[in-house]
Design a protein around this motif. Structure first.
Motif, PDB file in Angstrom:
ATOM      1  N   PRO A   1       0.848  -1.199   0.000  1.00 25.57           N
ATOM      2  CA  PRO A   1       0.000   0.000   0.000  1.00 25.57           C
ATOM      3  C   PRO A   1       0.879   1.243   0.000  1.00 25.57           C
ATOM      4  O   PRO A   1       1.850   1.326   0.765  1.00 25.57           O
ATOM      5  N   GLN A   2       0.577   2.201  -0.859  1.00 23.41           N
ATOM      6  CA  GLN A   2       1.370   3.424  -0.897  1.00 23.41           C
ATOM      7  C   GLN A   2       0.463   4.640  -0.746  1.00 23.41           C
ATOM      8  O   GLN A   2      -0.735   4.569  -1.008  1.00 23.41           O
ATOM      9  N   TYR A   3       1.075   5.730  -0.314  1.00 24.30           N
ATOM     10  CA  TYR A   3       0.325   6.935   0.030  1.00 24.30           C
ATOM     11  C   TYR A   3       0.976   8.113  -0.681  1.00 24.30           C
ATOM     12  O   TYR A   3       2.018   8.618  -0.257  1.00 24.30           O
ATOM     13  N   CYS A   4       0.351   8.543  -1.767  1.00 23.34           N
ATOM     14  CA  CYS A   4       0.934   9.595  -2.599  1.00 23.34           C
ATOM     15  C   CYS A   4       0.566  11.000  -2.122  1.00 23.34           C
ATOM     16  O   CYS A   4       1.064  11.980  -2.671  1.00 23.34           O
ATOM     17  N   ASN A   5      -0.299  11.087  -1.122  1.00 23.61           N
ATOM     18  CA  ASN A   5      -0.648  12.409  -0.582  1.00 23.61           C
ATOM     19  C   ASN A   5       0.191  12.753   0.648  1.00 23.61           C
ATOM     20  O   ASN A   5       0.001  13.788   1.278  1.00 23.61           O
ATOM     21  N   ALA A   6       1.139  11.873   1.004  1.00 24.13           N
ATOM     22  CA  ALA A   6       2.004  12.140   2.156  1.00 24.13           C
ATOM     23  C   ALA A   6       3.076  13.159   1.772  1.00 24.13           C
ATOM     24  O   ALA A   6       3.424  13.311   0.600  1.00 24.13           O
ATOM     25  N   ASN A   7       3.587  13.862   2.772  1.00 21.41           N
ATOM     26  CA  ASN A   7       4.653  14.829   2.541  1.00 21.41           C
ATOM     27  C   ASN A   7       5.970  14.076   2.398  1.00 21.41           C
ATOM     28  O   ASN A   7       6.700  13.857   3.365  1.00 21.41           O
ATOM     29  N   PHE A   8       6.270  13.683   1.184  1.00 24.11           N
ATOM     30  CA  PHE A   8       7.413  12.823   0.933  1.00 24.11           C
ATOM     31  C   PHE A   8       8.733  13.504   1.299  1.00 24.11           C
ATOM     32  O   PHE A   8       9.693  12.832   1.701  1.00 24.11           O
ATOM     33  N   THR A   9       8.788  14.806   1.167  1.00 25.94           N
ATOM     34  CA  THR A   9      10.042  15.514   1.447  1.00 25.94           C
ATOM     35  C   THR A   9      10.478  15.370   2.900  1.00 25.94           C
ATOM     36  O   THR A   9      11.665  15.460   3.207  1.00 25.94           O
ATOM     37  N   SER A  10       9.519  15.117   3.799  1.00 29.41           N
ATOM     38  CA  SER A  10       9.842  15.057   5.222  1.00 29.41           C
ATOM     39  C   SER A  10      10.682  13.839   5.590  1.00 29.41           C
ATOM     40  O   SER A  10      11.233  13.782   6.692  1.00 29.41           O
ATOM     41  N   TYR A  11      10.772  12.860   4.705  1.00 34.36           N
ATOM     42  CA  TYR A  11      11.525  11.649   5.019  1.00 34.36           C
ATOM     43  C   TYR A  11      13.024  11.818   4.785  1.00 34.36           C
ATOM     44  O   TYR A  11      13.803  10.905   5.092  1.00 34.36           O
ATOM     45  N   PHE A  12      13.411  12.979   4.231  1.00 36.57           N
ATOM     46  CA  PHE A  12      14.818  13.214   3.942  1.00 36.57           C
ATOM     47  C   PHE A  12      15.213  14.610   4.422  1.00 36.57           C
ATOM     48  O   PHE A  12      14.381  15.503   4.531  1.00 36.57           O
ATOM     49  N   THR A  13      16.475  14.784   4.690  1.00 36.69           N
ATOM     50  CA  THR A  13      16.962  16.025   5.279  1.00 36.69           C
ATOM     51  C   THR A  13      17.148  17.107   4.212  1.00 36.69           C
ATOM     52  O   THR A  13      17.236  16.818   3.012  1.00 36.69           O
ATOM     53  N   PRO A  14      17.269  18.380   4.649  1.00 38.96           N
ATOM     54  CA  PRO A  14      17.595  19.452   3.699  1.00 38.96           C
ATOM     55  C   PRO A  14      18.897  19.189   2.941  1.00 38.96           C
ATOM     56  O   PRO A  14      19.041  19.605   1.789  1.00 38.96           O
TER      57      PRO A  14
END
Length: 366
Positions: free
Chosen positions: A213-226
Motif C-alpha cells: 500500500p502506498q500513500y501519494c498524498n504524504a509529505n514525501f520531502t519530510s523523510y529526507f533532510t535538507p
C-alpha cells in the motif's frame, strides 16, 4: 475450520526481564545452537488451535520432519510464504500476528513461515513450536554484524536494531526455490485471507520487485533532510518517479527479481552514504524509499491500516483510516500489548486483544 487445542503446552521457567528497545545478545549463532544460557522468554503462551484447509485448497504432498525443513514443501508453487523477524522483545506481538494469519486463511496448512532471528534462535523456535505445534516454519540466523556498521542513529532507538534491517536480506536467507514472500512486521494482525495479498500481480516489468500500500498524498520531502534535497545529484534520484510513501512492514516481494537486480546492495549503498552525510532521520525506511518509491505495485490501503501505535515520540492513540480493513498495523511507538498491560489501552487495542496468546495466571482451559 479449526478445533480446540489438543494439548496444553509445557511450562517454561520464567523470570522478570527488563526489555530494552533492542535485544541482540549474539551475532553468530544458528537455529540449532543458540546462546540461550542466560536468557528466557518473559512470558508463557497458550497453545493455539489447529487450523485446517478448506476443501478447495490445493493439496501439497509433504512429510514435514521435526526440524520443519522439508524442501519439497518449501519449494512447492502452491505454498504461501510469509517472512517475519523474531526477537524476545516483540515475541508476544509475533504470536498474535501468526495466529491472525492462520485464523483468517482459507488454506492455513499451505502457509510456510520463514522466521529471521539474530539471537536466542532455539529459544524462540521452541516457543513458536509449543504454541503452534502444527505450524510449518523454518528459522534463519541473521548475523547482526552484516549491517551493524551501516546503521545510523535515528529518532527512536528501537529503530536502530540490526534485526529491523533483516528485511533487506531476505533474498539471501530464504532458499532460492522460494520465488515470492509476504513480509510482515510483528506488531500487526490480519483479519482477511493472506492468500489475497500474496496473490498480488507484479506485472511483467522485471524492475517491479515489490508491492505494498502506498500513500501519494504524504509529505514525501519530510523523510529526507535538507542536505539531501539541496544536493542536485541526490534529489534527482526521484526524477521521473512518482515518489510515494509506503510502509515496509507489509510487502509482497518477488525474490527472483530482487536477486537479479541485487537490490540488497543498492540499499546498502544508500546506507553507506548516510554514514558520510546525513540524508535521512528514520531508521530502515528511507533506504527502501530511495530504491523503490515510485517503482512498486500499489496495493489497496485495506492491507496496511498503519500508524496505530501513534507517532514515534509519544505513541498517542489514532483512528483507522477511512475505508475497509484487512490488516491492522500498530506501527509507531505504542504497542497494544504494552498499553493493555499498563491499563492504558487505546480503543483499537481491543481489536488486537483476541489474538493475544499470553497465558495469564487466571486463565482456564475449557
Amino acid at each position: 475450520m479449526n478445533s480446540t487445542p489438543k494439548s496444553k503446552p509445557s511450562l517454561f521457567l520464567f523470570f522478570c526481564l527488563f526489555l530494552l528497545p533492542c535485544l541482540s545478545f549474539s551475532t553468530n549463532n544458528n537455529a540449532s545452537n543458540s546462546n540461550t544460557t542466560n536468557f528466557t522468554i518473559p512470558h508463557q503462551f497458550k497453545e493455539a488451535p489447529e487450523f485446517y484447509n478448506s476443501p478447495t485448497c490445493p493439496t501439497i504432498t509433504t512429510d514435514i520432519d521435526e526440524n520443519h525443513n522439508n524442501d519439497k514443501y518449501i519449494c512447492s508453487e502452491e505454498t504461501i510464504h510469509v517472512a517475519m523477524t523474531l526477537d524476545i522483545t516483540y515475541i508476544r506481538g509475533s504470536m498474535a500476528a501468526i495466529l491472525s494469519v492462520l485464523q483468517h486463511s482459507s488454506c492455513p496448512e499451505n502457509i510456510f513461515f520463514h522466521f529471521i532471528c539474530s539471537s536466542n534462535n532455539s529459544l524462540l523456535s521452541n516457543t513458536i513450536s509449543k504454541s503452534f505445534p502444527y505450524l510449518k516454519f523454518q528459522v534463519y540466523n541473521f548475523d547482526n554484524s552484516i549491517v551493524s556498521g551501516l546503521i545510523s542513529t535515528s529518532i527512536r532507538s528501537a529503530l536502530d536494531c540490526p534485526l529491523n534491517y533483516a528485511r533487506s536480506y531476505l533474498a539471501n536467507l530464504i532458499p532460492l526455490c522460494v520465488q515470492r514472500v509476504v513480509y510482515l512486521d510483528s506488531d500487526l494482525i490480519l483479519v482477511d485471507d493472506i492468500a489475497k495479498l500474496a496473490g498480488t500481480e507484479l506485472g511483467q516489468n522485471e524492475n517491479t520487485v515489490l508491492a505494498a500500500p502506498q500513500y501519494c498524498n504524504a509529505n514525501f520531502t519530510s523523510y529526507f533532510t535538507p542536505t539531501f534535497w539541496s544536493n542536485p545529484s541526490l534529489s534527482l534520484t526521484f526524477v521521473n518517479r512518482e515518489a510515494c510513501y509506503f510502509n515496509t512492514g507489509v510487502m509482497v516481494i518477488d525474490l527472483v527479481r530482487w536477486r537479479l537486480g541485487d537490490y540488497t546492495t543498492k540499499i546498502e549503498e544508500w546506507m553507506e552514504l548516510q554514514k558520510r552525510m546525513r540524508i535521512y532521520e528514520l531508521g530502515s525506511l528511507p533506504p527502501f524509499l530511495l530504491v523503490f518509491a515510485g517503482n512498486i505495485v500499489s496495493v489497496d490501503h485495506r492491507w496496511n491500516q498503519h500508524g496505530l501505535g501513534g507517532d514515534n515520540f509519544r505513541g498517542l492513540c489514532r483512528d483507522l483510516h477511512p475505508g475497509p480493513v484487512s490488516l491492522l498495523h500498530w506501527s509507531g511507538k505504542g504497542k497494544p500489548w504494552v498499553r493493555l498491560d499498563a491499563n492504558r489501552p487505546c480503543p483499537l487495542d481491543a481489536l488486537w486483544a483476541p489474538y493475544d496468546l499470553l497465558q495469564t495466571p487466571f486463565s482456564f482451559d475449557s
